[in-house]
Design an enzyme around this catalytic site. Sequence first.
Site: not given
Length: 286
Positions: A225, A265
Amino acid sequence: MSTLPGRGHVEGLPHWDRCAVMGVVNVTPDSFSDGGRWFDTTKAVKHGLDLVTEGADLVDVGGESTRPGAPRVDEDEELRRVVPVVRGLVSEGATVSVDTMRASVAEQSLAAGATLVNDVSGGLADPAMVPVVAAAEVPFVVMHWRGFSEDMNNRAVYDDVVPEVLAELHSRVEAVVAGGVSPERIVLDPGLGFAKNAPHDLALLAGLRRLRELGHPVLVAASRKRFLGHILAGPEGAPPPARERDAATAAVSAIAAREGAWAVRVHEVRATADAVRVARAVEGAL
């Protein structure tokens, strides 16, 4: 020193004695991380099985990008992308979750064998989602969410991000439970990168133990991210491409596992699978 419950067991899923690893299969042409690489059903199923071989405990299949600014896909297209991949992975023995904000996609994926619904909106995007999950009696990931990807960056406004996210998640969990979902099947996700800037994401990672005080297992989805790109870029450099953030992702996975996360995840599984096992070994040495 205050004590916290263990990382938790989610009713309806296997019990892992360490932080679980959720591998990502994006069946999309426009994911920020690997858009288009697994858009073909056969390639997507093979990729999911490769992730299991590399150490994924479950595989998360999604057909709609949720990167900042991403437009929505229509329902028929999302179904076309997701359901055959879920069916193919389940037929090979994989434990599969479906990453969707649509009740129809969740329902058909569950019929195809998925065992968990991972909804980044926590049921807010589609009023039919909570009733579908409740009727199916399956686990449900409730993520902190303030709006769709097209404008979520404008919603990244907090006075104190950790208590505000906790309060909003608590309120959402109450609504989901009132809608019929068993508390034992709820997983919380702080929503890193969703209506949050890099300092917010770091504060939430630092505050994972406070999130666990809400009493539900926690999923951390930090893989590749933006906040990792900001960290790796340094004060003046350009952020590295998403696929060059996997070592940083594994570092976050180790931190999350050490702080008691139920699962992480990730896109690249092998390094994170190693990281969570090392974290477990350290726990066992205490």
